[in-house]
Design a protein around this motif. Structure first.
Motif, PDB file in Angstrom:
ATOM      1  N   LEU A  66       0.814  -1.208   0.000  1.00  0.00           N
ATOM      2  CA  LEU A  66       0.000   0.000   0.000  1.00  0.00           C
ATOM      3  C   LEU A  66       0.848   1.259   0.000  1.00  0.00           C
ATOM      4  O   LEU A  66       0.331   2.352  -0.086  1.00  0.00           O
ATOM      5  CB  LEU A  66      -0.899   0.014   1.224  1.00  0.00           C
ATOM      6  N   LYS A  67       2.154   1.067   0.104  1.00  0.00           N
ATOM      7  CA  LYS A  67       3.010   2.223   0.327  1.00  0.00           C
ATOM      8  C   LYS A  67       3.041   3.173  -0.869  1.00  0.00           C
ATOM      9  O   LYS A  67       3.227   4.357  -0.716  1.00  0.00           O
ATOM     10  CB  LYS A  67       4.431   1.758   0.665  1.00  0.00           C
ATOM     11  N   ASN A  68       2.876   2.612  -2.053  1.00  0.00           N
ATOM     12  CA  ASN A  68       3.103   3.492  -3.203  1.00  0.00           C
ATOM     13  C   ASN A  68       1.910   3.658  -4.124  1.00  0.00           C
ATOM     14  O   ASN A  68       2.055   3.731  -5.336  1.00  0.00           O
ATOM     15  CB  ASN A  68       4.299   2.991  -4.005  1.00  0.00           C
TER      16      ASN A  68
ATOM     17  N   PRO B 196      -4.474   6.843   1.980  1.00  0.00           N
ATOM     18  CA  PRO B 196      -3.463   5.819   2.268  1.00  0.00           C
ATOM     19  C   PRO B 196      -3.513   5.316   3.710  1.00  0.00           C
ATOM     20  O   PRO B 196      -3.362   4.122   3.950  1.00  0.00           O
ATOM     21  CB  PRO B 196      -2.129   6.525   2.013  1.00  0.00           C
ATOM     22  N   THR B 197      -3.757   6.225   4.656  1.00  0.00           N
ATOM     23  CA  THR B 197      -3.807   5.838   6.067  1.00  0.00           C
ATOM     24  C   THR B 197      -4.934   4.849   6.316  1.00  0.00           C
ATOM     25  O   THR B 197      -4.756   3.834   6.983  1.00  0.00           O
ATOM     26  CB  THR B 197      -4.025   7.095   6.932  1.00  0.00           C
TER      27      THR B 197
END
Lengths: 276, 282
Positions: free
Chosen positions: A2-4, A172-173
């Motif tokens: 999910l980071k990018n 994203p969070t």
């Protein structure tokens, strides 16, 4: 994993089109949409498509990405095509191409089917040129500034943009959190993957409830933190991101104005409608 | 004349709506310029309530709070008060507003209406002060917890506060993140002379302060230097708070009849004292 994530369709490269002022891009996109509706012949569409193709080259965005944007709309496109093909209502003598059982396809029907599906496809392609080259945060800035004259009639332009940017910040969070909750529930035997649609939808409940609870808690915390940092609405606020019009924006406006000029000429040259 | 207290809470009480008993009663606290005060207490002791009273997020039901001489009940000074007493919160995620680090640092400045050029300058300075310059254009969700808290500190710092209130700012961090944030705040306290109110339940963190105030059940129980507070082993036990191991050991040895001196907190001090007792000739 999910980071990018990239949000929306934004294609993050640097280009002449990417650097244009988002306000200008929004207005020009609206102009292009109007141009699509002005077109009366396939020649006009060809001109428009060429223009957008050239723009996508300038934007360093592969043209197939823009075509890909049509994929979710394929059913609507096909439906538009078929409806126009079979139910063309036009009076008078019509040249019949196919006549079989209750199905009749006329030349005018075929014309109309191609014409309207092309119109729909071009509308999507025009807007995706904007969404591919403008980051969501730029879009929200552009929308805020374009709508700010409406503040006179108490339209909450600043609040709208603030909400959009907070949403973008927290996507994203919340995705990360959803992932965490999902794993926690799976560890306790939850099954998200098997069963029919209804069963799967039900399985989402133990994921969504904690996610919502936490989203509300975050909202409360964030409101407190924003107040602690002196947030008091849009009044008297300055901005770090300042939008400035450059001569490049002028060039873009001129290019689109020329295009619309050509389209209007084309329209005048084809007064009687839609020859194929 | 001595400079006025940065924060002065005078017999402050606060009762939440719908609550019967006050969350905080008759608490007084004074923070001098450049002082680092730790407020130590358990969950539900009222320490977070105290924090929120110190920058006008809450207004006391009784007593009054002065921030740099401004009464928090005075609505006209609200933004001045919040600028002067910046606050960082527990959850690093829930206090970052913008999608990029430098834009988040800008948030407070935008609210204050600082002109653009000055804003850029102050952001750069604030990010440098917390050693986050390299991350200026990073999205917050790519950062570690400690880094996020440092961004939050930079956001406050850019507003040139006189006092920093940290409400359990390290509670959700791993040990290295905790170290990182506490060190940053200590450095700012030392170098920029910013007063700090450090609210925590970690005893080790409180031990690094100039002064410790212990709250329990909404009241101040103990107050003094870390040495004074942590040697009150019995009183601390009573309210279920730990003391450093060596303070505990010293207490037990004294109870067993060993004439150790008061105020031992570290292993080194203990070694020295035990050596002194065992070999008086040295």
């Amino acid at each position: 994993m999910l980071k990018n994530i990239t949000l929306g369709q934004y294609y993050p490269v640097d280009s002449w089109v990417h650097r244009l002022d988002p306000r200008v891009k929004i207005l020009l996109t609206i102009a292009l949409i109007v141009a699509v509706f002005l077109v009366r012949s396939m020649v006009g569409y060809a001109i428009l498509l060429t223009f957008i193709f050239l723009a996508s080259c300038l934007a360093n965005v592969p043209f197939r990405l823009m075509i890909k944007g049509l994929k979710p709309l394929r059913f609507i496109l096909i439906l538009t095509f078929l409806l126009n093909l079979f139910f063309q209502s036009g009076g008078g003598e019509q040249e019949i191409l196919v006549h079989w059982w209750i199905i009749t396809i006329t030349r005018a029907g075929l014309r109309q089917a191609v014409f309207f599906s092309a119109r729909l496809a071009l509308l999507v392609i025009c807007t995706s040129l904007m969404t591919l080259t403008t980051s969501p945060i730029q879009l929200s800035d552009g929308i805020e500034l374009l709508l700010s004259p409406l503040k006179i009639i108490h339209f909450p332009a600043h609040e709208l943009a603030m909400m959009m940017s907070i949403a973008l910040r927290f996507i994203p969070t919340l995705l990360e959190e959803a992932d965490k909750i999902m794993k926690a529930q799976m560890a306790r035997g939850a099954d998200f993957e098997s069963g029919n649609l209804i069963k799967r939808a039900k399985a989402m409940v133990p994921l969504l409830v904690p996610l919502f609870v936490s989203a509300f808690r975050r909202a409360g915390d964030l409101a407190m933190a924003m107040e602690a940092r002196c947030y008091h609405g849009g009044e008297g606020r300055t901005r770090l991101r300042v939008l400035k019009l450059t001569r490049h924006d002028l060039f873009a406006v001129i290019a689109v104005a020329l295009l619309i000029g050509v389209i209007i000429l084309e329209r005048a040259a084809m007064p009687d409608g839609w020859p194929l | 004349m001595a400079e006025e207290n940065r924060i002065q809470a005078e017999a402050v009480s606060y009762t939440y709506e719908e609550a019967e008993t006050p969350a905080l009663s008759q608490v007084s606290l004074a923070v001098k310029p450049g002082e680092f005060v730790a407020v130590l207490g358990h969950n539900g002791s009222g320490k977070s309530t105290l924090a929120k009273l110190l920058n006008a997020l809450y207004v006391p039901t009784e007593g009054r709070v002065l921030v740099c001489g401004m009464d928090t009940r005075d609505d006209d000074r609200l933004w001045d008060i919040r600028r002067a007493a910046g606050m960082i919160f527990q959850n690093p995620d829930n206090q970052i507003v913008a999608t990029l680090v430098r834009e988040d640092v800008a948030f407070g400045l935008e609210n204050l209406g600082v002109p653009h050029d000055e804003m850029v300058e102050r952001i750069d300075r604030a990010l440098e002060a917390v050693h986050m310059t390299a991350y200026a254009a990073t999205a917050p969700h790519m950062l570690s917890g400690g880094q996020k808290q440092r961004v939050a500190i930079a956001g406050i710092l850019a507003m040139t506060p006189l006092c920093l209130i940290a409400d359990e700012a390290t509670a959700m961090l791993d040990p290295s993140g905790r170290r990182e944030v506490l060190d940053t705040v200590h450095r700012l306290n030392r170098e920029e002379g910013i007063s700090v109110v450090w609210i925590t339940h970690f005893m080790e963190e409180a031990a690094t302060a100039d002064r410790v105030v212990v709250v329990s059940d909404g009241q101040t129980v103990l107050s003094g230097t870390p040495r004074e507070v942590f040697t009150e082993v019995e009183k601390m036990r009573e309210i279920h708070l730990d003391v450093p191991h060596m303070a505990d050991l010293a207490k037990r040895l004294r109870d067993a009849g060993m004439p150790l001196r008061e105020g031992i907190l570290s292993v080194d001090e203990m070694t020295e004292e035990v050596c002194r007792l065992l070999c008086p000739s040295n």
